[in-house]
Scaffold this motif. Sequence first.
Motif, short mmCIF file in Angstrom:
data_model
loop_
_atom_site.label_atom_id
_atom_site.label_comp_id
_atom_site.label_asym_id
_atom_site.label_seq_id
_atom_site.Cartn_x
_atom_site.Cartn_y
_atom_site.Cartn_z
N ASN A 213 -8.38 -2.85 -2.71
CA ASN A 213 -9.77 -2.55 -2.34
C ASN A 213 -10.06 -1.06 -2.42
N HIS A 214 -9.02 -0.21 -2.38
CA HIS A 214 -9.27 1.24 -2.51
C HIS A 214 -9.46 1.67 -3.97
N HIS B 94 -2.32 -4.69 2.11
CA HIS B 94 -3.66 -4.48 2.67
C HIS B 94 -3.72 -4.22 4.17
N ASP C 101 0.83 -1.22 0.00
CA ASP C 101 0.00 0.00 0.00
C ASP C 101 0.86 1.27 0.00
N HIS D 56 -3.74 -8.11 -3.64
CA HIS D 56 -3.79 -7.09 -2.59
C HIS D 56 -4.22 -7.66 -1.23
N ASP E 195 -3.85 -0.08 -3.70
CA ASP E 195 -4.06 0.98 -2.71
C ASP E 195 -3.05 2.12 -2.91
MN LIG Z 1 -6.24 -2.34 1.31
#
Ligand SMILES: [Mn+2]
Length: 279
Positions: free
Chosen positions: A109-110, A234, A49, A158, A77
């Motif tokens: 996920n972002h 993550h 990230d 991720h 991310d």
């Molecule tokens: Mn994440």
Amino acid sequence: MDLVRSIIEGKIEVSKEEIHQLTSMVRDLYRSKTNVENIPSRNVFFIGDLHGEYKSISSVTQLYHKYKNHTFVFLGDYADRGPEQIETFNLVMALAIESPDRVLMLRGNHETDEVAQRYGFYTEVTRKYSFDVYGYYLHVFQVLPLAAMSNDGIFACHGGIPEGVRTINDLQSPRRFNFNFPDDVLFQLAWNDPKEADFRFAANSRGNRVKAFGRKAFDEFSDNFGVKLMFRAHEVVPKGIKTFFEDRLISIFSATYRGIATPKIVRLGAAFTIEHIDL
Ligand SMILES: [Mn+2]
């Protein structure tokens, strides 16, 4: 390509039109990729990230200049939370455009509309530019692959291992072209977390659709897919690195996260040798 080069060389201020050019080039490059992309098994850097920390991506860029025979796999991310979200995202894209054969951006996920609306990127982009420009980035989110795998047992994503996956087709067949993750397999690749416990899957406090995967799930997945070593990101880990399951899974975090983490990346050298590098 002047634009791409100048961003790699440190150009920060970019116009709406330049963001359109940059995002269009990434879309064109990534649209035809598969959900799981092939990567080499040695001379690879894995970057966790970044969360909008330009200092971290600048350090990675120095390694990119220095190690020209290495592949750089970004685990997602890129924006949200940090102080230089737009600049960080743009620099990663510039590297991906300049060297498509040795830079791979994965989706975290972002990289979804739902999350980017809540954690800063939407606010930054619409404040500095406009809603249209936010849309350009959403079109990048949706083309990014979810995972990477090498021919001899390296796997990267991720978040983590998704529930109910048996064959490579279970990973490759879901359609990813959506600003969010309606598909559970893709969603879990970007969201799941490892847990040192003797179960397959369990609930995860991150949300209803998110799972924790334990040793049994990791062993089954490793057997089915021939995985020897897995990289993921993550989770904020204070040292920037945390290993699971007898060092067969490495969790990487490459931002300071408001000073609480020591950002690191991992270099996978020849013969599966691993080196942790401070950013
Ligand atoms: Mn994440």
